[in-house]
Design an enzyme around this catalytic site. Structure first.
Site, PDB file in Angstrom:
ATOM      1  N   ASP A 197       0.830  -1.199   0.000  1.00  0.00           N
ATOM      2  CA  ASP A 197       0.000   0.000   0.000  1.00  0.00           C
ATOM      3  C   ASP A 197       0.872   1.260   0.000  1.00  0.00           C
ATOM      4  O   ASP A 197       1.969   1.275   0.559  1.00  0.00           O
ATOM      5  CB  ASP A 197      -0.895   0.007   1.243  1.00  0.00           C
ATOM      6  CG  ASP A 197      -2.142   0.856   1.052  1.00  0.00           C
ATOM      7  OD1 ASP A 197      -2.298   1.451  -0.035  1.00  0.00           O
ATOM      8  OD2 ASP A 197      -2.954   0.931   1.984  1.00  0.00           O
ATOM      9  N   ARG A 211       0.919   8.911 -10.091  1.00  0.00           N
ATOM     10  CA  ARG A 211       0.747   7.653  -9.356  1.00  0.00           C
ATOM     11  C   ARG A 211       1.475   6.501 -10.042  1.00  0.00           C
ATOM     12  O   ARG A 211       1.997   5.605  -9.374  1.00  0.00           O
ATOM     13  CB  ARG A 211      -0.744   7.326  -9.227  1.00  0.00           C
ATOM     14  CG  ARG A 211      -1.511   8.257  -8.314  1.00  0.00           C
ATOM     15  CD  ARG A 211      -2.998   7.928  -8.323  1.00  0.00           C
ATOM     16  NE  ARG A 211      -3.256   6.579  -7.856  1.00  0.00           N
ATOM     17  CZ  ARG A 211      -3.405   6.247  -6.581  1.00  0.00           C
ATOM     18  NH1 ARG A 211      -3.313   7.171  -5.632  1.00  0.00           N
ATOM     19  NH2 ARG A 211      -3.664   4.998  -6.229  1.00  0.00           N
ATOM     20  N   HIS A 240       3.909   3.217  -8.684  1.00  0.00           N
ATOM     21  CA  HIS A 240       3.743   1.787  -8.957  1.00  0.00           C
ATOM     22  C   HIS A 240       5.024   1.174  -9.528  1.00  0.00           C
ATOM     23  O   HIS A 240       5.366   0.037  -9.211  1.00  0.00           O
ATOM     24  CB  HIS A 240       2.580   1.579  -9.926  1.00  0.00           C
ATOM     25  CG  HIS A 240       1.245   1.956  -9.351  1.00  0.00           C
ATOM     26  ND1 HIS A 240       0.810   1.496  -8.134  1.00  0.00           N
ATOM     27  CD2 HIS A 240       0.254   2.765  -9.830  1.00  0.00           C
ATOM     28  CE1 HIS A 240      -0.397   1.982  -7.878  1.00  0.00           C
ATOM     29  NE2 HIS A 240      -0.749   2.763  -8.897  1.00  0.00           N
ATOM     30  N   LEU A 280      12.787 -19.315  -2.887  1.00  0.00           N
ATOM     31  CA  LEU A 280      11.610 -18.693  -2.290  1.00  0.00           C
ATOM     32  C   LEU A 280      10.348 -19.069  -3.064  1.00  0.00           C
ATOM     33  O   LEU A 280      10.320 -19.040  -4.289  1.00  0.00           O
ATOM     34  CB  LEU A 280      11.779 -17.168  -2.309  1.00  0.00           C
ATOM     35  CG  LEU A 280      10.604 -16.345  -1.778  1.00  0.00           C
ATOM     36  CD1 LEU A 280      10.512 -16.469  -0.259  1.00  0.00           C
ATOM     37  CD2 LEU A 280      10.735 -14.875  -2.182  1.00  0.00           C
TER      38      LEU A 280
END
Length: 239
Positions: free
Chosen positions: A16, A29, A33, A127
């Site tokens: 977030d 924005r 990202h 992982l």
């Protein structure tokens, strides 16, 4: 200090603050990202070095389609690029990648890249990295219930035989251990329809750091907080 701590086996993260982080710097924005995607790569590497075996990130929710069209388009473009990068990173780090969510809601070329990525990394022993795309916890449970309903209707399963384990096997996360620790960045304190079934006994950690600013040091802080919780056999200790 870290050597003496118990490292959570499975960490889930709600990514977030990308947009707010970018706006605070006078940037669009979409820039946030992009930087957030870079942070994902860094944390994948650092998480495995710390001993975390499973890492699940909430990248794009079913509700994110309601964002402005230009932002959604930018996110899909970033996703396409990231899936290419992730394949290279996974090959280098032996990372096993799995996509959670309703893939049918994604464009065909994205579904093809997802299939290629999952197939190419399925045997990797590093992982275990899960990316939630077009994912919603309620949607996941509804899809699982529909599968079970069809089996009962066809006669291949008795309704009385359905257990918690049966439901878990129908979820996108089948075969994965439930998260030990959930981290949410940017000081938001809600789970936003993420892993509703799987988080039943998970410890929560909230940090004011926006996702692009989330570093190895921030991850260690979360693990330190996790170690202060009173847990027994992987579940919350009850009186």
């Amino acid at each position: 200090m870290l050597e003496k701590m118990k490292i959570p086996n499975h960490v889930a993260i709600i990514l977030d603050g990308n947009g707010r982080w970018a706006r605070s710097r006078g940037m669009p924005r979409s820039y946030g990202h992009v930087q957030g995607a870079k942070a994902v790569e860094t944390i994948c590497e650092e998480a495995y070095k710390l001993g975390i075996q499973y890492l699940t990130v909430y990248a794009f929710s079913t509700e994110n389609w309601n964002r402005p069209e230009d932002e959604v388009e930018a996110l899909m473009k970033l996703l396409r690029n990231y899936l290419k990068t992730c394949l290279k990173t996974a090959s280098k780090n032996r990372m096993c990648v799995r996509i959670l969510g309703d893939k049918s809601g994604l464009d065909e070329d994205i579904r093809t890249r997802i299939e290629e990525l999952e197939k190419a990394t399925s045997e990797n022993d590093g992982l275990h990295f899960q990316i939630a795309l077009n994912y919603g916890g309620r949607d996941e449970i509804v899809r699982a219930v529909k599968k079970l309903a069809l089996e009962v209707k066809s006669g291949s399963r008795e309704a009385e035989s359905i257990t918690e384990e049966t439901v878990s096997e129908m979820l996108d996360t089948h075969g994965l251990p439930e998260p030990d620790l959930l981290i949410r960045t940017c000081n938001e304190q809600r789970i936003s329809n993420f892993l509703l079934w799987q988080l039943a006994y998970t410890e929560f950690y909230f940090t004011p750091a926006a996702w692009p600013d989330f570093t190895k040091e921030e991850l260690i802080k979360a693990i330190e907080a996790y170690n202060k919780r009173d847990r027994r056999y992987g579940l919350v200790k009850k009186d």
